[in-house]
Motif scaffolding. Sequence first.
Motif, mmCIF file in Angstrom:
data_model
loop_
_atom_site.group_PDB
_atom_site.id
_atom_site.type_symbol
_atom_site.label_atom_id
_atom_site.label_comp_id
_atom_site.label_asym_id
_atom_site.label_seq_id
_atom_site.Cartn_x
_atom_site.Cartn_y
_atom_site.Cartn_z
ATOM 1 N N HIS A 116 0.858 -1.187 0.000
ATOM 2 C CA HIS A 116 0.000 0.000 0.000
ATOM 3 C C HIS A 116 0.893 1.235 0.000
ATOM 4 O O HIS A 116 2.084 1.174 0.306
ATOM 5 C CB HIS A 116 -0.911 0.010 1.239
ATOM 6 N N GLU B 239 3.803 5.287 -3.802
ATOM 7 C CA GLU B 239 2.782 4.270 -4.006
ATOM 8 C C GLU B 239 3.369 2.881 -3.742
ATOM 9 O O GLU B 239 4.574 2.718 -3.574
ATOM 10 C CB GLU B 239 2.233 4.346 -5.432
ATOM 11 N N SER B 240 2.530 1.886 -3.719
ATOM 12 C CA SER B 240 2.989 0.517 -3.495
ATOM 13 C C SER B 240 4.025 0.117 -4.535
ATOM 14 O O SER B 240 3.838 0.306 -5.736
ATOM 15 C CB SER B 240 1.797 -0.448 -3.560
#
Length: 532
Positions: free
Chosen positions: A343, A415-416
């Motif tokens: 995540h 971001e992931s």
Amino acid sequence: DAIRSKGMQPGVWLAPFACDKNSKLAKDHPDWIIRNDSGRYANSANCGKFFYGLDATNPEVRKHVYDTIYRAVHEWGFDVLKLDFLYASCLAGNGKYDNTMSRAEAFYLGLRTIREAAGDETFIIGCGCPLGSAIGFVDGMRVSCDTGPTWLPEFPLPHWDNGTLPSLRGMLRNTLSRSVLGHRWWHNDPDCVLLGNTTKHTDNEVISAASVVGMTGGMFLLSDDMEKVSDARLSIARKIFPLTGVTAVPLDLHSSMNCGMPSVLRLWCTEKNIAIDDIDAHSFEVNVTSRVLREQASKLQTEVGWSPRNNSIDPYSRERSCFFVAPGLGSWTVASLSNWKPHSTTMSVSFAALVAHSIQDFAAMGAPKDSISSKFGLGEKSENGYHVFSFWSSEYVWIPHETLVDNSPLVKKLESHQTEIFHIKPADPTSCQYIGSDLHFSCGFEVASFEAGAKRVLIELKNNYAKKGSVYLYLPDGKKFYNATVEVNGTASSMEVIARPTLGGNDGVVVRIPVVITGTGEGKDGVVSISC
């Protein structure tokens, strides 16, 4: 010959100690196959099918392997050998020709046989190979599990076994944790960077894989059908090619809470102090004689090696983690920050840990002392702050001196599975400075020469590869350059002001100049000039 005519070296994949269960070799020579303690044929593994291992303690097996390798190199003409499943030569079991030998002795005999057959000039890549036993026998070494089309192993493979089964996460984890072996024992082979859209990798994951390969500086392998790779994915590969040959330091290798996956890598860059006549300044390639290469290799071995007989090497030497750039570019930090979580999250790293260079470190590596201590303030907190350029997002920000004073961290929301590469350069409000580019992840390796005077700035970019992007400069007196003449490749161009950092109270600006390098290596290809 067809491969060599394209300026490349031919290579072949072989598994000299592996034996297919249904092969003619297995039927004709069952006594060559290792048996387990139960008297059954020992199984090597399952790479889509099970196979046997050939007994390296058996002289007939070693002759078979010698003849196979010799034929590939000296009769078929291959310069590069990728040798897989080498561990098959030393499987556990008492069903061997010579049980007085340990498995380590058997493996040593196998590797020695391979090198004697191939000769010293053949580039051998070990794969499926016990690491320590191969020191001195291989030139390159796979240091990771197979990469894969998914982040974690895909069903029917167990997703939790992401350290050994094919997956991008496993490839990255091994590459990061074993990066310190590169250019010490061999050239690290991290497996391929998969660019094709046939995988399930996101763009962030492809960029992260490229970033890790670029920052760790090992081998760069591609296995896609390049004609089917999209321009966007292909541009990712172009931005890390060619590699610098320098290995970054994983700052959180022993403190990472993410299952052994470091999130912070750091490189250092400094301008060259001594001109090297053997290097073509306009090219990424180094054209030197084999004698010079051997001398450099010996020097490198002396500087980064250690033995009980010679313990005078400083264990904290920075030379392995610093690459040289053109005079005039200065000295700076390159740091990558990665989010390996599933995540998005806000990542942070101590800013002081990234910029706290020592003057002795850079001076020992040939950097001009005046450019270190006075011009750029390395070794102390820069009173003028720092230019920070984010490579993949092409974003610029000026960070003031107070950031170090109050120990504020460098913070970035990622971001992931996203990675960003930062370039952190001490700011000089009185001089034109090269901030970076989106041409090469190093933001300096792409520059052949850099000259900045009171009324003219001249940049020569290396032009032996076609590239397209922008270069970013800090101009100390923005008003003076408002009506400047900008030329790229000898043709009129323009520049765009993207930031106005408050440096020293002057009217300095950061500008972006679009560039297109055709890769012909001729004329003014890659030349950028600003005149006022």
